[in-house]
Scaffold this motif. Structure first.
Motif, PDB file in Angstrom:
ATOM      1  N   ILE B  61       0.872  -1.175   0.000  1.00 33.25           N
ATOM      2  CA  ILE B  61       0.000   0.000   0.000  1.00 33.25           C
ATOM      3  C   ILE B  61       0.907   1.223   0.000  1.00 33.25           C
ATOM      4  CG2 ILE B  61      -1.771   1.301   1.223  1.00 33.25           C
ATOM      5  CD1 ILE B  61      -2.849  -1.348   0.381  1.00 33.25           C
ATOM      6  N   ASP B  62       0.777   2.037  -1.027  1.00 35.24           N
ATOM      7  CA  ASP B  62       1.591   3.248  -1.103  1.00 35.24           C
ATOM      8  C   ASP B  62       3.071   2.911  -0.933  1.00 35.24           C
ATOM      9  OD1 ASP B  62       1.888   5.877  -1.537  1.00 35.24           O
ATOM     10  OD2 ASP B  62       1.362   6.538   0.488  1.00 35.24           O
ATOM     11  N   GLY B  63       3.468   1.755  -1.476  1.00 35.02           N
ATOM     12  CA  GLY B  63       4.866   1.351  -1.412  1.00 35.02           C
ATOM     13  C   GLY B  63       5.275   0.653  -0.137  1.00 35.02           C
ATOM     14  N   HIS B  64       4.351   0.483   0.797  1.00 37.42           N
ATOM     15  CA  HIS B  64       4.702  -0.144   2.066  1.00 37.42           C
ATOM     16  C   HIS B  64       4.214  -1.579   2.116  1.00 37.42           C
ATOM     17  CE1 HIS B  64       5.909   3.755   3.489  1.00 37.42           C
ATOM     18  NE2 HIS B  64       4.743   4.242   3.100  1.00 37.42           N
ATOM     19  N   ASN B  65       5.123  -2.463   2.417  1.00 35.98           N
ATOM     20  CA  ASN B  65       4.798  -3.880   2.463  1.00 35.98           C
ATOM     21  C   ASN B  65       3.970  -4.199   3.710  1.00 35.98           C
ATOM     22  OD1 ASN B  65       4.708  -6.617   2.438  1.00 35.98           O
ATOM     23  ND2 ASN B  65       6.922  -6.915   2.126  1.00 35.98           N
ATOM     24  N   LEU B  66       2.760  -4.683   3.481  1.00 38.44           N
ATOM     25  CA  LEU B  66       1.872  -4.932   4.621  1.00 38.44           C
ATOM     26  C   LEU B  66       2.356  -6.071   5.512  1.00 38.44           C
ATOM     27  CD1 LEU B  66      -1.766  -4.479   3.296  1.00 38.44           C
ATOM     28  CD2 LEU B  66      -0.174  -2.822   4.247  1.00 38.44           C
ATOM     29  N   ARG B  68       5.023  -6.297   6.751  1.00 38.04           N
ATOM     30  CA  ARG B  68       5.882  -5.767   7.811  1.00 38.04           C
ATOM     31  C   ARG B  68       5.142  -4.879   8.799  1.00 38.04           C
ATOM     32  NH1 ARG B  68      10.991  -3.423   4.967  1.00 38.04           N
ATOM     33  NH2 ARG B  68      10.984  -4.728   3.120  1.00 38.04           N
ATOM     34  N   VAL B  69       3.839  -4.766   8.620  1.00 35.77           N
ATOM     35  CA  VAL B  69       3.060  -3.967   9.577  1.00 35.77           C
ATOM     36  C   VAL B  69       2.813  -4.813  10.818  1.00 35.77           C
ATOM     37  CG1 VAL B  69       0.880  -2.784  10.019  1.00 35.77           C
ATOM     38  CG2 VAL B  69       1.966  -2.603   7.780  1.00 35.77           C
ATOM     39  N   LYS B  71       1.326  -6.094  14.358  1.00 36.56           N
ATOM     40  CA  LYS B  71      -0.074  -6.282  14.743  1.00 36.56           C
ATOM     41  C   LYS B  71      -0.650  -5.036  15.441  1.00 36.56           C
ATOM     42  CE  LYS B  71      -3.231  -9.649  16.513  1.00 36.56           C
ATOM     43  NZ  LYS B  71      -3.615 -10.542  17.535  1.00 36.56           N
ATOM     44  N   HIS B  73       0.057  -2.113  14.972  1.00 35.10           N
ATOM     45  CA  HIS B  73      -0.075  -0.950  14.095  1.00 35.10           C
ATOM     46  C   HIS B  73      -1.189  -1.111  13.069  1.00 35.10           C
ATOM     47  CE1 HIS B  73       4.295   0.208  15.169  1.00 35.10           C
ATOM     48  NE2 HIS B  73       3.424   0.789  15.969  1.00 35.10           N
ATOM     49  N   TYR B  76      -3.915   1.547  12.714  1.00 36.03           N
ATOM     50  CA  TYR B  76      -3.566   2.800  12.042  1.00 36.03           C
ATOM     51  C   TYR B  76      -3.611   2.648  10.528  1.00 36.03           C
ATOM     52  CZ  TYR B  76      -2.320   3.611  16.811  1.00 36.03           C
ATOM     53  OH  TYR B  76      -2.398   3.703  18.161  1.00 36.03           O
ATOM     54  N   LEU B  77      -3.355   1.436  10.043  1.00 35.36           N
ATOM     55  CA  LEU B  77      -3.547   1.155   8.614  1.00 35.36           C
ATOM     56  C   LEU B  77      -5.031   1.265   8.275  1.00 35.36           C
ATOM     57  CD1 LEU B  77      -2.783  -0.099   5.777  1.00 35.36           C
ATOM     58  CD2 LEU B  77      -3.283  -2.309   6.820  1.00 35.36           C
TER      59      LEU B  77
END
Ligand SMILES: Nc1ncnc2c1ncn2[C@@H]1O[C@H](COP(=O)(O)OP(=O)(O)OP(=O)(O)O)[C@@H](O)[C@H]1O
Ligand SMILES: [Mg+2]
Lengths: 322, 224
Positions: B61-66, B68-69, B71, B73, B76-77
């Motif tokens: 999402i918007d270049g960010h690998n989910l 690596r999000v 738990k 956080h 906030y996603l």
């Protein structure tokens, strides 16, 4: 792109929500959970009453025991003094001494227990009847039991009287019979221990009640929790109203417990004061003092909070949005 | 904005819901996701909001690998994605106003600050006059629109909708689709799962077709 790949994921961190809005949500949660309790008064009142009774019982017993202690602490020994005569003193001499003692103003009552009476009683109660019958002579002395007057008791002159009796001619020794007071002290000590045990059990009961009530609460609001998580609520956000609910349960329970204990003391006030006066004590029963009351409120709140925390951490995780 | 790289999703039961799906949605794009029942549309949407994790491949999402999000956080996603559910998912015991205000409450807005935004969102979906009503007193279409107002009230960059016109009549369906077009026009990336092929084709937007978990057609032919 700014080192996007390196900080991947980091963008979904909490934006610093202001302290003010955090504080406001606390206010909202506190208020909301209080409203919820008020909106379903019957079921919640029952929970609160159970908590109140569980808190009131040990604290009420504690108040009762300390009142008994206060009462008996003021008592002078209003018991008997047993005067043991020497063996060479015969019945006539014993009678004469008893007659002298009857004239004293610090003495209320004088009784004589002859060796024969003593032996008969001993045989009847000791179970050594047969063994005692084989004795050639009666080994028991004459005993004069002296009951001090109420005035002497109040004035604390009983010890003095005892010393005087022991010094009389023909007297072997004079014993102040404190047995029952000692026994009372042991009973009170036992009561303290019992309160500790009962109290601990009841505190655990309060904890379990809160845990279970909050569990049901979570179950009832499952849908709401799922929706909140679906649209981005943090665990802390979801947890907050339940923690407040637990806090309110504990606090309300404790408030009612304080009231219950004081009502109980008020009901006992008249008879207890009379009893105290009869025993020459001017003490009147104590209510649950301000410090103890505050302590109870704090205890209730903390138990409520801990209970809801346990429940929330066990059951909230299980609610995942689907 | 949204990218799927070789994404597979296998549920615990062993069912392969998605198989090596590749797709990319640019920021501000609007697309429809279609396919038979059980094709994996809902699964694909759920992966974007981290309601599920991928078995293989990655979602960005918007270049960010989910992947690596963390738990903690995830909330906030989700706040940056507006989701519209087929079954509305409204709070039954709260008014329309409170339902729409809920995401703002979660994000830390005070009730006073959020009132303006809530009314603007309700106005947008034409339900301002119903702000004090309870959801059950509303028709299916009205409830759906409350759901839409809730999804857009926090001004998310991405809007996901799962069968938003599920059982609505054609006129109402069209109305709701037009709403999505309006949000898209102000820059929101919109992805809508639907099997109403007539309606979708009339919209003239990009169309992604899933079949048994595989992306078999993409009207923009960007992937495959
Ligand atoms: N939680 C789950 N556990 C196991 N299998 C699941 C789960 N959710 C979905 N599936 C399976 O994955 C497949 C894809 O499901 P999905 O809900 O994504 O389909 P869909 O395209 O949304 O279908 P529909 O149009 O009926 O909503 C289905 O075969 C379904 O049975
Ligand atoms: Mg589906």
């Amino acid at each position: 792109m700014r080192r996007a790949s390196k900080t991947a994921g980091a963008v979904f961190k909490p934006k610093r929500t202001s302290l003010l809005s955090w504080w406001k949500h606390h206010g909202l949660s506190a208020h909301g959970s209080a409203l919820r309790i008020i909106q379903a008064p019957l079921g919640n009142l029952m929970t609160i009453m159970v908590i109140a009774i569980a808190l009131a019982l040990p604290s009420g017993l504690q108040v009762l025991i300390s009142n008994i202690e206060g009462l008996t602490g003021g008592w002078q020994v209003s018991s008997q003094i047993s005067v043991f005569m020497r063996h060479d003193i015969d019945a006539e001499q014993t009678d004469a001494i008893a007659e002298d003692l009857r004239r004293r103003d610090d003495v209320n009552r004088v009784d004589i227990i002859t060796p024969e009476q003593a032996l008969a009683e001993f045989q009847a109660h000791s179970g050594f009847a047969e063994a005692l019958q084989t004795l050639e002579s009666n080994p028991l002395p004459s005993v004069i039991t002296v009951t001090p007057s109420a005035q002497a008791t109040r004035d604390g002159r009983v010890g003095e009287l005892q010393t005087h009796l022991a010094s009389l001619n023909g007297v072997d020794n004079a014993q102040l019979d404190r047995n029952w007071l000692d026994r009372l002290a042991v009973i009170i000590q036992l009561a303290h221990r019992s309160i500790l045990v009962i109290g601990t059990l009841l505190l655990i009961a309060v904890l379990l009640i809160v845990v279970n009530t909050i569990r049901l609460d979570i179950e009832n609001r499952r849908q709401e929790i799922e929706i909140a998580k679906l649209i981005g609520a943090t665990n802390a956000f979801v947890r907050r109203p339940f923690l407040y609910t637990g806090l309110w349960y504990g606090l309300c329970g404790a408030i009612i417990a304080v009231i219950l204990v004081n009502i109980a003391v008020a009901l006992l006030y008249g008879p207890a004061s009379t009893l105290a006066r009869l025993y020459g004590s001017s003490a009147s029963p104590d209510f649950l003092g301000p410090v103890a009351s505050l302590g109870l409120l704090l205890l209730g709140s903390i138990l409520g909070l801990i209970g809801s925390f346990i429940s929330v951490s066990r059951h909230l995780r299980a609610v995942e949005p689907s | 904005m949204i990218r799927f790289d070789q994404v597979s999703k296998r549920y615990d039961g062993g069912h392969q819901a998605l198989q090596t799906v590749n797709l990319a949605l640019a920021a501000g794009e609007m697309a429809f996701l279609t396919g038979h029942s059980g094709a994996g549309k809902t699964t694909l949407l759920r992966l974007i909001a981290l309601l599920e994790r991928t078995s293989q491949g990655q979602v960005l999402i918007d270049g960010h690998n989910l992947a690596r999000v963390k738990k903690r956080h995830i909330p906030y996603l989700r706040r940056q994605i507006g989701i519209i559910f087929q079954d509305h998912r409204l709070l039954a015991d709260r008014s329309v106003f409170d339902n729409v205000a809920f995401p703002l409450l979660i994000s830390g807005f005070s009730p006073r600050d959020s009132a303006g935004r809530v009314r603007a969102a309700l106005d947008k979906v034409g339900l301002l006059h119903k702000e004090n009503a309870l959801p059950i007193t509303l028709s299916g279409g009205e409830q759906q629109r409350v759901g839409i107002a809730r999804a857009v009230v926090a001004k998310p960059a991405i809007l996901l909708a799962d069968e938003p016109t599920g059982n609505l009549d054609p006129a109402l369906s069209q109305e709701i689709m037009d709403l999505f077009v309006q949000f898209n026009q102000v820059g929101v990336t919109v992805l809508i799962a639907s099997h109403d092929l007539d309606l979708i084709s009339r919209m003239g937007k990009r169309m992604l077709t899933l079949d048994k978990g595989q992306l078999v057609a993409d009207s923009a032919r960007v992937t495959q």
